[in-house]
Each structure stands twice: as C-alpha cells, then as structure tokens.
Write a protein that holds these residues in place. Structure first.
Motif, PDB file in Angstrom:
ATOM      1  N   PRO A  35      25.705  40.050   7.859  1.00 14.96           N
ATOM      2  CA  PRO A  35      25.337  39.480   6.554  1.00 14.96           C
ATOM      3  C   PRO A  35      23.862  39.665   6.214  1.00 14.96           C
ATOM      4  CG  PRO A  35      26.761  37.971   7.742  1.00 14.96           C
ATOM      5  CD  PRO A  35      26.376  39.049   8.720  1.00 14.96           C
ATOM      6  N   ALA A  36      22.991  39.517   7.197  1.00 13.80           N
ATOM      7  CA  ALA A  36      21.559  39.698   6.951  1.00 13.80           C
ATOM      8  C   ALA A  36      21.252  41.152   6.610  1.00 13.80           C
ATOM      9  CB  ALA A  36      20.755  39.252   8.164  1.00 13.80           C
ATOM     10  N   ILE A  37      21.957  42.087   7.253  1.00 10.26           N
ATOM     11  CA  ILE A  37      21.738  43.510   6.963  1.00 10.26           C
ATOM     12  C   ILE A  37      22.217  43.842   5.554  1.00 10.26           C
ATOM     13  CG2 ILE A  37      22.387  45.862   7.620  1.00 10.26           C
ATOM     14  CD1 ILE A  37      22.479  44.867  10.521  1.00 10.26           C
ATOM     15  N   TYR A  38      23.308  43.222   5.114  1.00 11.33           N
ATOM     16  CA  TYR A  38      23.758  43.432   3.738  1.00 11.33           C
ATOM     17  C   TYR A  38      22.722  42.874   2.763  1.00 11.33           C
ATOM     18  CZ  TYR A  38      28.208  44.184   6.145  1.00 11.33           C
ATOM     19  OH  TYR A  38      29.186  44.639   6.987  1.00 11.33           O
ATOM     20  N   GLY A  39      22.162  41.720   3.089  1.00 11.19           N
ATOM     21  CA  GLY A  39      21.100  41.170   2.260  1.00 11.19           C
ATOM     22  C   GLY A  39      19.895  42.080   2.225  1.00 11.19           C
ATOM     23  N   LEU A  40      19.568  42.677   3.365  1.00 12.84           N
ATOM     24  CA  LEU A  40      18.467  43.638   3.452  1.00 12.84           C
ATOM     25  C   LEU A  40      18.727  44.826   2.535  1.00 12.84           C
ATOM     26  CD1 LEU A  40      15.893  44.738   4.969  1.00 12.84           C
ATOM     27  CD2 LEU A  40      17.501  45.763   6.613  1.00 12.84           C
ATOM     28  N   ALA A  41      19.941  45.349   2.576  1.00 11.63           N
ATOM     29  CA  ALA A  41      20.285  46.507   1.749  1.00 11.63           C
ATOM     30  C   ALA A  41      20.143  46.202   0.266  1.00 11.63           C
ATOM     31  CB  ALA A  41      21.710  46.962   2.057  1.00 11.63           C
ATOM     32  N   LEU A  42      20.549  45.013  -0.117  1.00  9.59           N
ATOM     33  CA  LEU A  42      20.594  44.662  -1.531  1.00  9.59           C
ATOM     34  C   LEU A  42      19.260  44.158  -2.074  1.00  9.59           C
ATOM     35  CD1 LEU A  42      24.033  42.879  -1.342  1.00  9.59           C
ATOM     36  CD2 LEU A  42      23.578  44.947  -2.658  1.00  9.59           C
ATOM     37  N   GLY A  43      18.434  43.598  -1.191  1.00 13.49           N
ATOM     38  CA  GLY A  43      17.201  42.990  -1.695  1.00 13.49           C
ATOM     39  C   GLY A  43      16.013  43.018  -0.775  1.00 13.49           C
ATOM     40  N   GLY A  44      16.042  43.810   0.290  1.00 12.47           N
ATOM     41  CA  GLY A  44      14.897  43.884   1.181  1.00 12.47           C
ATOM     42  C   GLY A  44      14.601  42.543   1.831  1.00 12.47           C
ATOM     43  N   ALA A  45      13.328  42.234   2.010  1.00 18.61           N
ATOM     44  CA  ALA A  45      12.925  40.985   2.664  1.00 18.61           C
ATOM     45  C   ALA A  45      13.439  39.770   1.896  1.00 18.61           C
ATOM     46  CB  ALA A  45      11.410  40.927   2.801  1.00 18.61           C
ATOM     47  N   ASP A  46      13.343  39.818   0.567  1.00 17.20           N
ATOM     48  CA  ASP A  46      13.826  38.699  -0.235  1.00 17.20           C
ATOM     49  C   ASP A  46      15.342  38.570  -0.140  1.00 17.20           C
ATOM     50  OD1 ASP A  46      11.331  37.877  -1.099  1.00 17.20           O
ATOM     51  OD2 ASP A  46      11.380  39.108  -2.908  1.00 17.20           O
ATOM     52  N   GLY A  47      16.035  39.693   0.033  1.00 15.73           N
ATOM     53  CA  GLY A  47      17.478  39.644   0.211  1.00 15.73           C
ATOM     54  C   GLY A  47      17.868  38.969   1.511  1.00 15.73           C
ATOM     55  N   VAL A  48      17.139  39.279   2.577  1.00 14.27           N
ATOM     56  CA  VAL A  48      17.382  38.619   3.869  1.00 14.27           C
ATOM     57  C   VAL A  48      17.124  37.118   3.742  1.00 14.27           C
ATOM     58  CG1 VAL A  48      16.611  38.428   6.266  1.00 14.27           C
ATOM     59  CG2 VAL A  48      16.869  40.690   5.206  1.00 14.27           C
ATOM     60  N   TYR A  49      16.016  36.772   3.115  1.00 14.70           N
ATOM     61  CA  TYR A  49      15.699  35.356   2.886  1.00 14.70           C
ATOM     62  C   TYR A  49      16.817  34.678   2.095  1.00 14.70           C
ATOM     63  CZ  TYR A  49      13.464  31.239   0.845  1.00 14.70           C
ATOM     64  OH  TYR A  49      13.193  29.964   0.428  1.00 14.70           O
ATOM     65  N   SER A  50      17.338  35.356   1.088  1.00 13.06           N
ATOM     66  CA  SER A  50      18.415  34.796   0.270  1.00 13.06           C
ATOM     67  C   SER A  50      19.645  34.489   1.111  1.00 13.06           C
ATOM     68  CB  SER A  50      18.787  35.766  -0.861  1.00 13.06           C
ATOM     69  OG  SER A  50      17.714  35.983  -1.745  1.00 13.06           O
ATOM     70  N   VAL A  51      19.967  35.375   2.059  1.00 10.97           N
ATOM     71  CA  VAL A  51      21.121  35.157   2.935  1.00 10.97           C
ATOM     72  C   VAL A  51      20.909  33.912   3.792  1.00 10.97           C
ATOM     73  CG1 VAL A  51      22.386  36.081   4.922  1.00 10.97           C
ATOM     74  CG2 VAL A  51      21.850  37.561   2.982  1.00 10.97           C
ATOM     75  N   PHE A  52      19.739  33.789   4.377  1.00 12.33           N
ATOM     76  CA  PHE A  52      19.454  32.619   5.214  1.00 12.33           C
ATOM     77  C   PHE A  52      19.493  31.333   4.383  1.00 12.33           C
ATOM     78  CE2 PHE A  52      18.471  35.543   8.485  1.00 12.33           C
ATOM     79  CZ  PHE A  52      18.388  34.834   9.675  1.00 12.33           C
ATOM     80  N   GLU A  53      18.906  31.373   3.189  1.00 15.79           N
ATOM     81  CA  GLU A  53      18.898  30.192   2.339  1.00 15.79           C
ATOM     82  C   GLU A  53      20.315  29.806   1.917  1.00 15.79           C
ATOM     83  OE1 GLU A  53      16.064  28.017   1.006  1.00 15.79           O
ATOM     84  OE2 GLU A  53      15.971  28.748   3.076  1.00 15.79           O
ATOM     85  N   HIS A  54      21.137  30.796   1.573  1.00 18.64           N
ATOM     86  CA  HIS A  54      22.508  30.502   1.176  1.00 18.64           C
ATOM     87  C   HIS A  54      23.265  29.830   2.327  1.00 18.64           C
ATOM     88  CE1 HIS A  54      26.389  30.971  -0.852  1.00 18.64           C
ATOM     89  NE2 HIS A  54      26.854  31.290   0.337  1.00 18.64           N
TER      90      HIS A  54
END
Length: 369
Positions: free
Chosen positions: A320-339
């Motif tokens: 899931p974090a890698i998918y967030g990375l693909a879609l939004g970079g560092a902010d995408g990873v942060y978004s996954v953790f926050e969700h």
C-alpha cells in the motif's frame, strides 16, 4: 516521467484523496509499467498464501465496547526505545524505484512526516545514506539479505551504522526466491540499478531477474548468523520471516532483540499459513521477552488493531505504501499512513480503547468463516 533504461518512472508529488487501500492498488496499476507492477503486486505460485493473508483477518472479530467513556484515541507508542506517532511502520520493500523516480528517498520522507518507522531494504533503488537522509533524522532500520560473501555483508552493515540506523532486520525466509509466475509471464528483469549492489561483484541488479538476484544470497542461515551480526554491529537485530514459535525461540536464544512475523507478503512459500493465523502462537511463545513486528496482508485499520490485540508491537505495510509512492511520491506515502491511522482511530474508539497499550488487552472473538 523519467525514462531509465527504457523504463518509465513517474515523478508525482501530491497528497492523495484515499477511499481505501484496495482501490489504491487499482489506481497504481494504471501508472506503474506492467513488469514493475507485476513484480510489486504478485505472490508465489498460484498465490494461495497471498490471498490467505487477507482472508485470515476474518478469523477474528473485535468486540465493540460502547460504555468506555473515552474520546480522541491516541496512536503514539514506544517500541525498541523509539518514540513513534503510530504503530504502523514501513516494511523493508525492495526496488521502490519501480514505482517512483525518487524511490525509497520519498518513502522515507513520507514515513517520517507520519511519525513512523522506516525500514530500508538491501535491494533498495537508493543508497543507504540517501534513504537515511530522506528521513531527515527520523528513525530507520536496515534490512539485510545475507549474502554468501561476508565482506559484502560487512560493507552494508558498516554503511548502515554510518547512516545512523537504529537496528538491523535480518530476513531469514528468502534463502531462495519464491516461484513468481507474473515475473515469468512479463519476462521481468530489474531495469533500475540497485544502489547497494553497484560496487560489489553481484553487479547492480540491472537487467537481472529475481532468481539471479537471489543466487548470491546465503542459502544456509541459522542462529549463529544472528549472533554474528549482533557481535559485528553492536546493534539490535530483529529476525524477519518467523512463522513458528520454535524459530522465534531459536532467534531469541541467539540474542535477537525482536521477532518479525511475516510470510513475505505471500511471495515466498506458497501453501504456508497466513501470517495473521500464526501470530498469536508466536507472540505467546515470545511472551514479551522482545518486541514483535507483524506484516503481510494489512489493508485496514481493523487489521492493525487485530494484530496488536494478538501481541504485535508494530504493524508493517509494504505494497500500500508503494502504491501511495507511485501516485503521490512522499506526500502519497504520508497519505497512506494517515488514512490507515485514521481508520485505526475509528476502530479504537468503537472498541473502547484509548491507547495502543489498551489495544493489547482488547478482546477478540475467534470464529472461522
């Protein structure tokens, strides 16, 4: 987009509006090239164990507690002497450059922003030092795929210590690579160099398949290897890939400072149990002697809750974090953790648990569907 050896790497940097982490996989599939996505998403053989990892969470149910007189659950925790804002950590996933041009550096930034713990892999796309710098002082662990070449191991461990990592994760369930059919179908070979391999005889990983990468890995790993790494680094060593009480006790007997329950996300031994189904037996054997990390199949805040209730101190996510990375970079990873943290807080509130420590005493029902 950046083109590296004919492979398209996106450069997205944005906060994500996430419905759920399952949908995130479908979104990431649209932008990660087929070979790279197949490597990330797939399990071994017919993926029975990969699928069992998700189904296993249905074997336990959380008992609602409505008259608990609590509000504003707190996710902060202290593990391995580290103060963290969340019990959710980043698993040591390889080759994150397949998902994003900045790879593990952006992952480290996103995890640090979330107040979590980052684990970087031997087979990272970015170097140990660069990944550590991406976290800007936030705690990180380094995961070692032990090589047959002890000089190679020492060099990586030296670099990890120099970079300030807080512990070494020794992966013991990958002495050979699982039989991953998606990589065969896609004729997948790593297009992105693996930074930690570049200066060693194994080559840089570019243009190789997973079986070739694993060919240099140590096929024999035992308790003496755990002790050897502890003695060499003078760092805590956490043993990853444990799925039996016996192996957990062997590792602790060798001096391990932590046990990491994982089946490699269903990528190694197909036909083995879901990690969640063996978690309780391992944590009972460990009996609080050392902290326990858990991963494999985590997609919901309720999954995190259940794992902690069965004895895990930290719960790791990878895909899931890698998918967030693909879609939004560092902010995408942060978004996954926050969700995932937000989902966890909702579950904590409804289950009557104010703190992570409270979750460890929560009641789960054991019902097979």
């Amino acid at each position: 987009m950046v083109m590296t050896n004919g492979y398209e790497q996106n450069e997205n940097e944005k906060t994500l509006d996430i419905l759920n982490l399952t949908q995130l996989e479908e979104d990431a599939k649209k932008i990660i090239p087929t070979g790279g996505f197949g490597y990330i998403v797939s399990g071994s053989e017919d993926e029975w164990t990969l699928n069992a990892n998700r189904k296993a969470f249905q074997h336990r149910q959380i008992v609602p507690k409505a008259l608990s007189n609590i509000e504003n659950p707190q996710t902060d925790t202290t593990v391995f002497g580290l103060d963290l804002k969340t019990p959710i950590m980043m698993a040591p996933a390889a080759a994150q450059g397949l998902a994003h041009a900045k790879g593990e550096v952006d992952t480290a930034k996103g995890v640090a922003k979330a107040g979590g713990l980052m684990a970087q892999s031997t087979y990272s796309s970015t170097s140990i030092a660069d990944t550590a710098a991406g976290g800007d002082g936030a705690p990180q662990f380094f995961q070692l795929y032990m090589s047959k070449d002890w000089d190679f191991n020492k060099s990586l461990l030296d670099e990890a210590k120099q970079a300030g990592v807080k512990a070494i994760i020794l992966t013991v369930d990958a002495t050979v690579g699982g039989y991953r059919e998606a990589d065969i179908i896609n004729h997948f070979q790593f297009p992105i160099p693996m930074a930690n391999l570049i200066k060693f005889s194994e080559g840089d990983g570019e243009g190789k398949g997973i079986s070739e990468i694993y060919a240099s890995a140590a096929q024999k790993i035992g308790p003496d290897d755990v002790k050897r790494i502890i003695d060499y680094t003078d760092l805590p060593v956490i043993v990853k890939g444990i799925e039996s009480p016996e192996d957990a006790l062997y590792a602790i007997g060798a001096g391990a400072a932590g046990i990491y329950v994982s089946n490699h996300g269903g990528r190694q031994l197909n036909g083995g149990p879901a990690s969640f189904d063996v978690l309780e037996s391992v944590t009972k054997a460990v009996n609080h002697q050392v902290p326990v990390i858990f991963d494999s199949g985590v997609r919901r805040g309720s999954d995190v809750f259940k794992a902690i209730a069965l004895g895990a101190d930290l719960v790791a996510i990878g895909r899931p974090a890698i998918y967030g990375l693909a879609l939004g970079g560092a902010d995408g990873v942060y978004s996954v953790f926050e969700h995932l943290n937000n989902e966890l807080k909702i579950v904590m509130q409804l289950a009557g648990t104010k703190t992570i420590e409270d979750i460890k005493h929560a009641e789960l029902l054991h019902i097979q569907y």
